[in-house]
Design a protein around this motif. Sequence first.
Motif, short mmCIF file in Angstrom:
data_model
loop_
_atom_site.label_atom_id
_atom_site.label_comp_id
_atom_site.label_asym_id
_atom_site.label_seq_id
_atom_site.Cartn_x
_atom_site.Cartn_y
_atom_site.Cartn_z
N ILE A 1 0.85 -1.19 0.00
CA ILE A 1 0.00 0.00 0.00
C ILE A 1 0.88 1.24 0.00
N ARG A 2 0.46 2.25 -0.74
CA ARG A 2 1.22 3.49 -0.72
C ARG A 2 0.40 4.59 -0.03
N THR A 3 0.66 4.75 1.26
CA THR A 3 0.04 5.86 1.99
C THR A 3 1.15 6.57 2.76
N GLY A 4 0.79 7.37 3.74
CA GLY A 4 1.70 8.02 4.68
C GLY A 4 3.14 8.16 4.25
N TYR A 5 4.01 7.46 4.94
CA TYR A 5 5.44 7.58 4.67
C TYR A 5 5.76 7.20 3.23
N ALA B 1 4.19 7.60 0.68
CA ALA B 1 3.81 8.61 -0.29
C ALA B 1 5.01 9.44 -0.72
#
Lengths: 754, 241, 191
Positions: A213-217, A219
């Motif tokens: 998954i590409r979220t938060g950090y 990103a």
Amino acid sequence: MQDPTSRSDSDQGRVEVKETTCYMCACRCGIRVTLRDGEIRHIEGNPDHPLNKGAICAKGSSGIMKQYSPARLTKPLLRKQGAERGSSEFEEISWEHAFELIEGRLSKIRAEDPKKFALFTGRDQMQALTGMFAKQFGTPNYSAHGGFCSVNMAAGMIYTIGGSFWEFGGPDLDRAKLFIMIGTAEDHHSNPLKIALADFKRRGGRFISINPIRTGYSAIADEWVPIKPGTDGALIMAITHELIKQGLYDRDFLIKYTNSAELVVDDPSRDDHGLFRRFEMHIEEGCFDPENKLWWDIDLDREISTHTPGVDPRLMGEFKLEDGTPVKPAFQLLKDRVEEYTPEWAAHITGIPADTIRRLAHEMGVVARDQKIELPIQWTDTWGNDHDSVIGNPVAFHAMRGLAAHSNGFQSIRALSILMTLLGTIDRPGGFRHKAPFPRPIPPCPKPPNGPEAVQPNTPLDGMPLGWPSKPDDLFVDEDGEAVRLDKAFSWEYPLSVHGLMHNVITNAWRGDPYKIDTLLLFMANMAWNSSMNTENVRKMLTDKDESGEYKIPFLIVADAFQSETVAFADLVLPDTTYLERHDAMSMLDRPISEFDGPVDSVRIPVVPPRGDCKPFQEVLIELGSRLGLPAFVKEDGSRKFRDYPDFIVNYETSPGSGIGFLAGWRGKGGEKFLKGDPNPRQWEMYKENGCFYHYELPKSYQYMRNWNRGYLEWARAHSMIRYAEPITIHLYSEVLQRFRLAAQGKWPGRIPP
Amino acid sequence: MTQLALVIDLNVCVGCHACVTSCKEWNTSGWAGPLTDQRPYDADPTGVFFNRVQTYEAGVFPNTETYHFPKSCLHCEDPPCVPVCPTGASYKREDNGVVLVDYDKCIGCKYCSWACPYGAREFDEQQKVMKKCTLCIDRITDMSLPESERKPACVLACPTRARIYGDIHDPDSEVSVAIREQGGYPLQPEWGTKPSNHYLPRRKTRIQIHEDELVRVDNPLKKEALPTLPEAGETLDDVAW
Amino acid sequence: MDTQTYPLNALTQRPMAMYHSWDSQNAWLRQIHTHNYLFVNPRTAEANGFGDGDWIWIESPINKVRCMARFSEAVEPGTVWTWNAIGKAAGSWGLSPKANESQKGFLLNHVISEELPPCEAGEHMSNSDPVTGQAAWFDVRVRIYPAEAGEPEVTSPQFKPQKRVPGQDPKRGKWQAFVAGAFRKKAKIQE
């Protein structure tokens, strides 16, 4: 409206500013709390604090809404007579009544069978106290939330390199040039990681995130490598394959500081197959790696004692010792193991193209080899060799639950630790750095009890409820090989369950497997909701009754500050305080907030009074310990030893006169000592005057290569952080695990499974 | 003239919302407060925030980028919210360029929020007045605070230090240098509002490894007695002359 | 594990504003994340016959959860995921039984077993790493499919709303305007 520039907040009401430590999450940032007329005006990061350097997160800034939340519990509550458990029907009772109830129940259990009392806690920051209470009570049934959080990260790394990510170590992003974050679910660590990551990016470091998954950090990563969950181990093995194939490993580091070149018996028919070949020598008993192992000398083409000066050993090959024993260097075993794990093989499993895997390996290997850092810091290793500089291979990693929360997590994390080792990055600038009290021996010294006789009526537990097994004989099982603990930790099924298995406690207690318990005390653990697996059924178990109409888990005590889902299922509710209303110690005995450059611990000091009848859970434990007459809490005549929790923190010593207590700073009668020293009656004041933390910065020459740094290890021993100033050799090959394999094959001279 | 502003570095913002709640916390008890919440413990809670973070995805898997985008009043040099205000409640300070609302004069007509192309205004449904980011005017001008703390709450809180504060009219200020050297840009300049806040773009660091760099002369494999090539049989050395 | 029937991995991540699960009932923080969705790659959603924002079921071998789907290109197509511990039981944490956390929010834990199906290693083996006993949360496999037309637009499972307990503050009103120094008196919060 008044012109805002003519207004000062300091003129609005009665203003006070107090410092303490945040607890909105598990980071433990230093905070400054401003009060207006006794109410919280704002909470900001303490700019002088080593952990957060003034930063504060979304949660930390929302502490006001926690303090004044309508979910706050303010009274001890008893389930109403006749009300069903789970119906949330309670009556207010006094603390005295609550204590009498618990004392009556627990003193009976303790006199009959202490293991029928179970104490499990959530993400508490006082495990040194909760664990000690359980030990003193005599029950083995204690753990915190580690088993359902990230114990694999702690165990996989500590059993390999003697330290682990987060509290005990982390990526040195100040000097790293390549940073790989693999499998973090935006979890540990929060503010310090954000601070370091942003600075790293500003300096032009390259950040690769491997995550489904590409979220938060992720990103802000320069490259996102999506991976299928649970396949990180395959990726790491393929990268290892490629690094070995290309010769992109730090040979010098592997030989000197790991067991890579040490010779392992290689004959499946022998009982010592897979164990290091050791020669006879007098060894003091202790939990360190004795240096009685062998290398294969390239020049003499024969075996020779490890670390013989001037000797260059083989990492690869298979050899016969003088006595005919077939052996291989540990590194060769790794090479054999990863031979088939090609990038093409891993591509199929991970969903990452083989070329990408090869490129990742090349980036890691080439940056580590060609962008070396050399710091002009002199140090001496444990073998007496002086070094004029500290070398760093600037490739850093961070990982957490994405790797940990799988059934293959331990081995994936061991593979990651080995990868970090091959690149030569352990406790070196730009790589992985330890935080005190780590590094510790592999595995650390404390052991769980190893038999049911450790549990005796009216007697403290013989051993720590949680420890670090190094061989089958350290397991906590009975004569039939069955678990002694309710959660079956340290059994043949889960031998290295160093944080327990809290996620099985309710199911096991409900089923009476391995036995029924009487009282379950939960602190800060939302087991009727997000802290349980199979939540819907766990809620049913909590209210399930046996044929006689009694609850299968007879008595449930819940200590919490809020009306959580679990509170509804309690028979007795103990209202805890918030973090702004209590004393706390983030202790070196537990999980301190140490920095790479030296030990740091910290405290909380109340900034507002408790609401209603809230009482800090620590005070509850001190009170109960005193009432039950647990030896650590009472004097010889049985009278109460500690006035309250602050008094306990100042005066408790691990053993009489040991000079080791919960807080490391300002010890000694006048506060002139640290880590070790007599109790100091003004210790709390001194913490308060210093922003609620104590930070000892090690001399530069003690800050790196600590597994093998003589100066550091002797300093650590002198300050009682470690028992032996012996090298902590990295377990590229784990003999500990092989001992369990041999036991499974019936070849271990000690305990074998049923 | 001084023009105070924020420069927000999207290269390091991880979308943690520290700026969102630290802003709310400071301002709700400050000059511009309260920042009212509606249904705080019930269904569909909502409330006044001077600063919000939006997260966007761009591209199609696996070439996806995730952007965190903090947004508050941009303190435009030519703010369209000011001339539309019928009562003069919405104003731009001459001394430092901060755009503010005087609640005593605000009649809650919302013209300003319709005029603002950035959606940066926040209507307080309880008090029926328009509220917005003040750049923490009551902090940055409070001379009783040490200079290091005369900054907006969001700037002090931000763990990634993605928020830089200063005078964009001073060419030597940290904000001006950042805009100049790191490609700082305003939002939608085509609307002519001349936003004072700027954003710094994402930057990518790549490593290029040439095949020749893989194997070095001191390759550790050379230390090992690896199987050598088998005898190749006859060579040109044996047959050519 | 029957990966034909349950082809997808299901994970949880922390929302960036909510590192660690405590206090997501917080009046300010819950305005940032008041309920959660299941994030699904659009290609995966299309293959399973539902659209962005639709009500769907997540089913594992032990239980199923109804929730809302949200499309995301930032997830590999074999994985679905949600925010950890945003969903709450109705009436808990001082929130109204109608709060979004319980009506639109959900907990993935319901579909994750604490034990493995009976196998040769034992009847009741923990769903854990066999070396360390670490809970194997992220091993769970699921399938996802659209909810039937006419199903209630509320997450499932639901539980009987939890009652407030003695000593908790009275229900708070529709408005909250926190100003330090004047709040507790105004909100009638006992000392």
